[in-house]
Enzyme design. Sequence first.
Site, short mmCIF file in Angstrom:
data_model
loop_
_atom_site.label_atom_id
_atom_site.label_comp_id
_atom_site.label_asym_id
_atom_site.label_seq_id
_atom_site.Cartn_x
_atom_site.Cartn_y
_atom_site.Cartn_z
N HIS A 62 0.81 -1.31 -0.01
CA HIS A 62 0.07 -0.07 0.07
C HIS A 62 0.80 1.28 0.05
O HIS A 62 0.44 2.26 -0.75
CB HIS A 62 -0.67 -0.18 1.22
N ASP A 161 -5.18 -0.73 -8.52
CA ASP A 161 -4.87 -1.43 -7.16
C ASP A 161 -5.80 -2.77 -7.22
O ASP A 161 -6.67 -2.98 -6.67
CB ASP A 161 -5.30 -0.72 -6.09
N SER A 162 -5.55 -3.48 -8.32
CA SER A 162 -6.45 -4.53 -8.69
C SER A 162 -6.14 -5.78 -8.47
O SER A 162 -4.98 -5.88 -8.03
CB SER A 162 -6.72 -4.24 -10.46
N1 SAM Z 1 -4.99 -3.62 -1.73
C1 SAM Z 1 -5.02 -5.19 -1.85
C2 SAM Z 1 -3.51 -5.78 -1.90
O1 SAM Z 1 -2.92 -5.37 -0.92
O2 SAM Z 1 -3.18 -5.94 -2.98
C3 SAM Z 1 -5.83 -6.09 -2.82
C4 SAM Z 1 -6.09 -5.64 -3.95
S1 SAM Z 1 -7.69 -4.80 -3.74
C5 SAM Z 1 -8.61 -5.88 -2.89
C6 SAM Z 1 -8.34 -5.74 -5.39
C7 SAM Z 1 -9.58 -5.21 -5.99
O3 SAM Z 1 -9.87 -5.09 -7.46
C8 SAM Z 1 -10.64 -6.19 -5.59
O4 SAM Z 1 -11.42 -5.88 -4.48
C9 SAM Z 1 -11.56 -6.17 -6.65
O5 SAM Z 1 -13.11 -6.21 -6.56
C10 SAM Z 1 -11.37 -4.95 -7.42
N2 SAM Z 1 -11.55 -5.02 -8.96
C11 SAM Z 1 -11.36 -5.92 -9.79
N3 SAM Z 1 -11.65 -5.59 -11.22
C12 SAM Z 1 -12.21 -4.35 -11.03
C13 SAM Z 1 -12.71 -3.30 -11.90
N4 SAM Z 1 -12.69 -3.73 -13.25
N5 SAM Z 1 -12.97 -2.15 -11.54
C14 SAM Z 1 -12.94 -1.70 -10.02
N6 SAM Z 1 -12.44 -2.80 -9.13
C15 SAM Z 1 -12.09 -3.89 -9.56
#
Ligand code: SAM
Length: 287
Positions: A62, A161-162
């Site tokens: 992060h 951050d996907s």
């Molecule tokens: N921040 C964390 C880390 O330390 O890696 C994990 C990443 S965060 C939980 C990843 C997020 O991307 C997920 O919650 C997922 O739902 C979101 N996500 C995936 N595809 C997406 C999209 N097309 N638009 C918005 N969010 C998306």
Amino acid sequence: MEAWFFENQTGNFGIKIRIKSVLLHEFSDYQEITIYDTLEFGKVLVLDKAVMFAEKNEFVYHEMLGLVPLFSHKNPERILIIGGGDGGVVRECLKNPFVKHIDLVEIDKKVIDVSKEFFPEIACKLEDRRVRILAEDGIEFVKRINEGGSEDEKYDVILVDSTDPVGPAEGLFRRDFYEAAAGSLKDDGIFTAQTESPFFNQNLIKDVGKIIKEIYAKSSLYCASIPVYPSGLWSFTAGSKKYDTKVINESYNNFDFGRFEADLKYYSPEIHSSSFILPNFIKEILK
Ligand code: SAM
């Protein structure tokens, strides 16, 4: 009785984490969401059987995804974060003195809800008055801004951050998304995305690096070590319309990073610049 969570990371390699208990297991409209309490790393969020973060070392990812781009930018007031529903990158971005507004575009509201409940120290800034949360697809969102957004709707920094490039996140690793994101940035904007492991995802890193290099005046890749991610080494790809992301912008010459010492567990001015010094095998990927 010993209980373990096994993450199959490549089909031929994975990690095992000994668990104390399963705190949550459910399916949202987008993914399987599991939270384990583990002996080694504290609570761990797992989406579709892939570890997203662990309490004990989430700060690395992060801080590095949020602060390297922001402190390279002269005055990053408007930030767009795509994904990142846990709030970790939001928490880090708000440590930059210029940030006035963050749009968090997370497709799965359930991730936001469970993060607030189980990871309050990560989701702690999601209620900040400078943060607007939009539960929608980041791909559609940037398309809308790019095609019809006014200048003041554009961003100084866009961070992706996907999850890994599968399912709803797949389109976040494609040229049309990168082009729409570039069009959603101001003339001195910076784009940065997590781009997986230099050991296991070399083709992805190469392909994304090529596109970003074609789109932006400056492009770069930096790394950080993240124990729970595949191979333990992680990459971030940055594109910049003006500033050199490898250096902290001179607008922070009087910024006291030491004051944040306790709050910055990984990032520092030394880490900022050294994270761009790459081993030869990674330079080779980018050739
Ligand atoms: N921040 C964390 C880390 O330390 O890696 C994990 C990443 S965060 C939980 C990843 C997020 O991307 C997920 O919650 C997922 O739902 C979101 N996500 C995936 N595809 C997406 C999209 N097309 N638009 C918005 N969010 C998306």
